[in-house]
Design a protein around this motif. Structure first.
Motif, short mmCIF file in Angstrom:
data_model
loop_
_atom_site.label_atom_id
_atom_site.label_comp_id
_atom_site.label_asym_id
_atom_site.label_seq_id
_atom_site.Cartn_x
_atom_site.Cartn_y
_atom_site.Cartn_z
N LYS A 405 -2.49 -41.94 8.20
CA LYS A 405 -1.16 -41.53 8.68
C LYS A 405 -1.22 -41.08 10.14
O LYS A 405 -0.41 -41.50 10.97
CB LYS A 405 -0.63 -40.39 7.80
CG LYS A 405 0.73 -39.86 8.20
CD LYS A 405 1.82 -40.87 7.92
CE LYS A 405 3.13 -40.48 8.58
NZ LYS A 405 4.17 -41.53 8.37
N LEU A 406 -2.19 -40.22 10.44
CA LEU A 406 -2.30 -39.72 11.82
C LEU A 406 -2.68 -40.85 12.77
O LEU A 406 -2.12 -40.97 13.87
CB LEU A 406 -3.34 -38.59 11.89
CG LEU A 406 -2.85 -37.26 11.29
CD1 LEU A 406 -4.02 -36.31 11.04
CD2 LEU A 406 -1.82 -36.59 12.20
N ALA A 407 -3.62 -41.71 12.36
CA ALA A 407 -4.05 -42.81 13.23
C ALA A 407 -2.88 -43.73 13.55
O ALA A 407 -2.66 -44.10 14.71
CB ALA A 407 -5.18 -43.59 12.56
N THR A 409 0.33 -43.04 13.35
CA THR A 409 1.31 -42.32 14.16
C THR A 409 0.92 -42.38 15.64
O THR A 409 1.77 -42.48 16.52
CB THR A 409 1.38 -40.83 13.73
OG1 THR A 409 1.80 -40.77 12.37
CG2 THR A 409 2.34 -40.03 14.60
N GLU A 410 -0.38 -42.34 15.90
CA GLU A 410 -0.86 -42.37 17.28
C GLU A 410 -1.06 -43.81 17.79
O GLU A 410 -1.57 -44.01 18.89
CB GLU A 410 -2.16 -41.55 17.39
CG GLU A 410 -1.92 -40.08 17.08
CD GLU A 410 -3.14 -39.18 17.29
OE1 GLU A 410 -4.25 -39.71 17.51
OE2 GLU A 410 -2.97 -37.94 17.25
N LEU A 412 -3.09 -46.08 16.64
CA LEU A 412 -4.51 -46.46 16.67
C LEU A 412 -4.90 -47.13 15.35
O LEU A 412 -5.58 -46.55 14.50
CB LEU A 412 -5.37 -45.23 16.97
CG LEU A 412 -5.10 -44.58 18.34
CD1 LEU A 412 -5.86 -43.26 18.48
CD2 LEU A 412 -5.46 -45.52 19.48
#
Lengths: 427, 427
Positions: A405-407, A409-410, A412
Motif C-alpha cells: 500500500k505504501l509503495a 501510494t509513493e 514505487l
C-alpha cells in the motif's frame, strides 16, 4: 571590557551579532582548487603547495617512528608526567562514552538491531608554530583509540626548526600510527582523497586556520569531519559571591587564544561586573600574549548585568558558549537550566584550564553557537551504526499489505513487487 | 546487467569509479548567492525565488493545522492503517536508541559527567512531486520526537494542484509542528537563517535535489545537517541457493528510484549471476518506472562473481552500500564481516522494501560510500551532549603542577595563572 545593562530581549540582539557568519567566496574558491588539484595529482600537488606556502622542499612527508621515540625521551620529566596524567583521566572519562550494539527479539520470528563498528581510520590536523598543542593530540587520538580505530594519522605543517618535540611526544603517548609534515588545505585534501604516499582516512578532525576549516567543510561528505571550529569562547555566570580576580583570570585564559576569542561574563551583580572589568584591565598588562588578549577583550568580550538568575541562564543559552563556568552557590542545581554549552565548569575550583588539560572531559568543543546542536569530541565520533533486520516468512507475509500500500501510494511499483515475489505460487 | 569476473584487487578499482565525487563550482556559487540573499532579505527573497523557480506567488508560506487534519481524514483506510503500523514499529525500534546522561563520582571530591539534551528545533525538507514520500516524514520526525525535540518544522515545494494529501497526513501522524510550502535552496536558507515568518532551526534533514543538497552542505556549521544524500543503492550478497527472481526484484526496487541509483549483486555463483541478469531484463519491461530503472541498471548496476565468500564481503565493504542484503544460508553468522553498510537485510524474507516502510529501522541512510563513517538517521541525531565537571579545592590543588606545566609548554600563561589564582595567599 564593555558592561551592558539591558533587558533580556535587548541583550539577545547584542549577542546575536556575535554569532553571525559570512561566506567568503574567494577563500572557498581557492580551497576548492587546491582540493581538486590534490585529488587529481596527489603527492606532486601536495609537494608543490608545500613549496609555495611553507617554503620547503619535501622528498618524503613521513616522520618515522624513531623520531617520535626520541621526542618522548627528549622532553622533561614534569612534562612527561603531566601528559601521562592527562592521558589517564581522558581515558577514564571517555571510557564511559563507549556504547553497545543492541538487538531486539521481542517479537518471535523478527530480529532487529543496531551494530556499532569503529571507523577504520581517522586523520588529525595539528596546526604549526605556537598553536601546536600536545594536549589536543591526546584529546583527539585517545577517544578514537577507545572506539577501536585501528589507524590514526596525524598531519602538521613543516617547521623551519623541526616539529615541536612536545607534539611528537604526545603523538607517541597517544598511539598515533602515522605522522606526516604537511599542512593547510592540501593536507586536508590528501587525508580525504589519499595520495600515493598517504592512504585516505574516513574522518578528519582537529583545529586549523580559515583554509583548513574551509577545506574540512568542502571535503565533508567525501569523509566525515569533527566540526568547523571557530575562535575560543568562555561564558561565566557569576553572582556577587564570586571572586573578581579569579573570574577575570578565567576570562583571560580564553582571551589569550585568539584576537577573535570571546570572553563573556553574565552576572546579576553590578559590583562584580565593575570589579571584574577592573581586574581584567590590570591582569592584561602583565600577560605575555597581551596584544591578543586585549583585542579579544575589547572587540569581542562583554559583561552583561541581568535582573535575575533565570535571565542570566536564558541569555547564556542564546550564546551557547564553548566553555561555561557557573560560579554560583550550589552550582550543580542549575545543570537543568543549561541547554546549550560545550563543557560546563561548576563552582570556584573548576577553573576552565583544568578542563583544557587534565580533568578528562574533552577540550575539542563546539564553538560559534554550535553547542545548540553539536557535542564535544567523544568516543561516539569514532564509530558508526549499522542497522540489521531478519524476518521469517510469516512476519513478512503479515506486513505485505502495508508495504505494498505504501509503495504504490509513493509510485514505487518495483518496491511492492519485490515483497510480493516471495509469495508467488503460494510457496 | 554487466557481469564482471575479476580478482578482488581489480574489482576494487571498478567499484572505486562508482564512488568518486566531483565539485560543481557553478552550482556552489548559485546556491551561495541564494543563501546570502535569504539571510539578508528574508521572506521577500524567499518569495521572489518561489516566483522564479516554482512559478507561484505566495502571500503566506504556512499551511494551517486544519489542512493537515483534513488530509488525514481524506486518505483511505488502508493507507491510514499502513502509516500507523509504520509509526508503531519505527517508535518501538528507535526507542532502543535513547541514551542516558552519565555521571562519574568514582574519585571523592570530583564529579564528572555528560548531560544529554534534545535539540530545540529541527527542519525537515520533503521534495515535491513524485518524490514526496510520506514514509520519509515518519522516518525523520519520529526519532526527533523520541529524542524530545519540541519544534519540528517541515518545508516542501508548492505544487500546482496542492500538496499531496498523503504527505500532509504523514506530517499530522508524525506530529510535525509547522509546515511551509517553500522549496529548493531558498527553503534550506530560510530554515538555517530564519525569516520574519519562519523561525530558524538547529538542524536540517531530509533528501532533495542537487540544489537542496548543496545548500545543506553550505549551511552546515550555521546549523547541523543529517547528511548529504546521494542516489539510492542496494548491494546484494547471494550464493547459489538464492532465488534469481527475488534477487532481481530487490535490485529493481532500488533501480526504480533514480537513473543514478546503483543496484549491485556480488555472488560466488556464475549460474546465479546469469539467471539474475536475465530476470532483471525480463522484469524491467513491465515496470511503470522502466526508463529510470533501465538507466540505473545499465549505467550504474553491476554483478560481480567472486571466488569466495570472504572476497564477496571484502568487496562489499569497499562499496559501503546504503542497503545490504545477505541472501546466504544462516546469514546472521556473517554480521561480523560487515564493516560498512547503512542497513542490513538478513535472509530471503528481509526484502529491502520491508525496511523502507514498516520494519522499524530508519530508511534515511548513508549513501555514496559514506557508510564508512556515517550512520542511519536515529534518535542520537537529535540530541547533543554537554560535559560538566566540579572539583573541590584539594583535587584542583593536586592537579595544579600538571596544568601549569602543560599550559606553559603551550605558551598559554593566562591558563596557568587562572588556576594559580585560586591559591593566592594560601587561602
Amino acid at each position: 571590557m564593555k558592561i551592558y545593562k539591558k533587558s533580556l530581549a535587548e541583550m539577545k540582539k547584542v549577542v546575536a551579532d556575535y554569532t553571525s557568519q559570512t561566506i567568503d567566496l574567494k577563500i572557498e574558491q581557492a580551497v576548492s582548487e587546491i582540493i581538486a588539484n590534490v585529488a587529481k595529482n596527489g603527492d606532486e600537488a601536495v609537494r608543490n603547495y608545500e613549496r609555495q606556502f611553507d617554503n620547503v622542499n619535501l622528498a618524503d612527508f613521513s616522520i618515522p617512528e624513531f623520531q617520535l621515540d626520541q621526542a618522548w625521551e627528549s622532553i622533561d620529566d614534569d612534562l612527561r608526567a603531566a601528559l601521562k596524567l592527562a592521558k589517564q583521566n581522558i581515558i577514564s572519562f571517555h571510557k564511559r562514552e563507549i556504547e553497545n550494539s543492541f538487538v531486539d527479539v521481542s517479537k518471535p520470528g523478527i530480529l532487529r538491531g543496531e551494530k556499532i563498528t569503529p571507523l577504520a581510520s581517522v586523520g588529525l590536523y595539528v596546526p604549526g608554530g605556537t598553536a601546536a598543542y600536545p594536549s589536543t593530540i591526546l584529546m583527539c587520538a585517545l577517544p578514537a583509540k577507545l572506539a577501536g580505530v585501528e589507524r590514526i594519522v596525524m598531519v602538521t605543517p613543516p617547521q623551519a626548526d623541526g616539529i615541536n618535540p612536545a607534539v611528537l611526544a604526545a603523538a607517541k603517548l597517544a598511539g598515533v600510527d602515522e605522522v606526516y609534515q604537511i599542512g593547510g588545505a592540501q593536507a586536508i585534501a590528501a587525508l580525504a582523497y589519499g595520495t600515493a604516499s598517504i592512504a585516505p582516512v574516513d574522518k578528519i578532525m582537529g583545529p586549523g586556520n580559515i583554509f583548513v576549516a574551509t577545506a574540512k567543510k568542502q571535503v565533508f561528505g567525501k569523509v566525515a569531519i569533527d566540526m568547523v571550529a571557530g575562535p575560543s569562547e568562555i561564558g561565566i555566570l557569576a553572582d556577587d559571591s564570586a571572586d573578581a580576580d579569579e573570574v577575570a583570570a578565567d576570562l583571560l585564559s580564553q582571551a589569550e587564544h585568539d584576537k577573535r576569542a570571546r570572553p563573556m561574563l553574565i552576572t546579576d551583580s553590578e559590583r562584580l561586573a565593575e570589579a571584574v572589568a577592573k581586574s581584567v584591565t590590570q591582569q592584561l598588562t602583565t600577560l605575555p600574549r597581551t596584544e591578543i588578549a586585549i583585542a579579544a577583550v575589547n572587540e569581542r568580550g562583554f559583561i552583561a548585568v541581568m535582573d535575575n538568575v533565570n535571565d542570566m541562564f536564558a541569555l547564556m543559552n542564546e550564546v551557547a558558549p564553548e566553555h561555561l563556568e557557573v560560579q554560583l552557590a550550589s552550582p550543580i542545581q542549575y545543570l537543568g537550566l543549561i541547554k546549550n554549552a560545550g563543557s560546563v565548569f561548576l563552582g570556584r575550583y573548576a577553573s576552565e584550564p583544568l578542563g583544557d588539560y587534565v580533568a578528562g572531559p574533552n577540550h575539542v568543543l563546539p564553538t560559534g553557537g554550535t553547542a545548540r546542536f553539536a557535542s564535544p569530541l567523544g568516543v561516539y565520533d569514532f564509530v558508526k551504526r549499522t542497522q540489521f533486520i531478519q524476518f521469517d516468512r510469516a512476519n513478512l507475509a503479515a506486513d505485505v499489505p502495508a508495504i505494498t500500500k505504501l509503495a504504490r501510494t509513493e509510485g514505487l511499483e518495483a518496491h511492492a513487487r519485490a515483497v510480493e515475489a516471495r509469495f508467488k505460487g503460494g510457496e
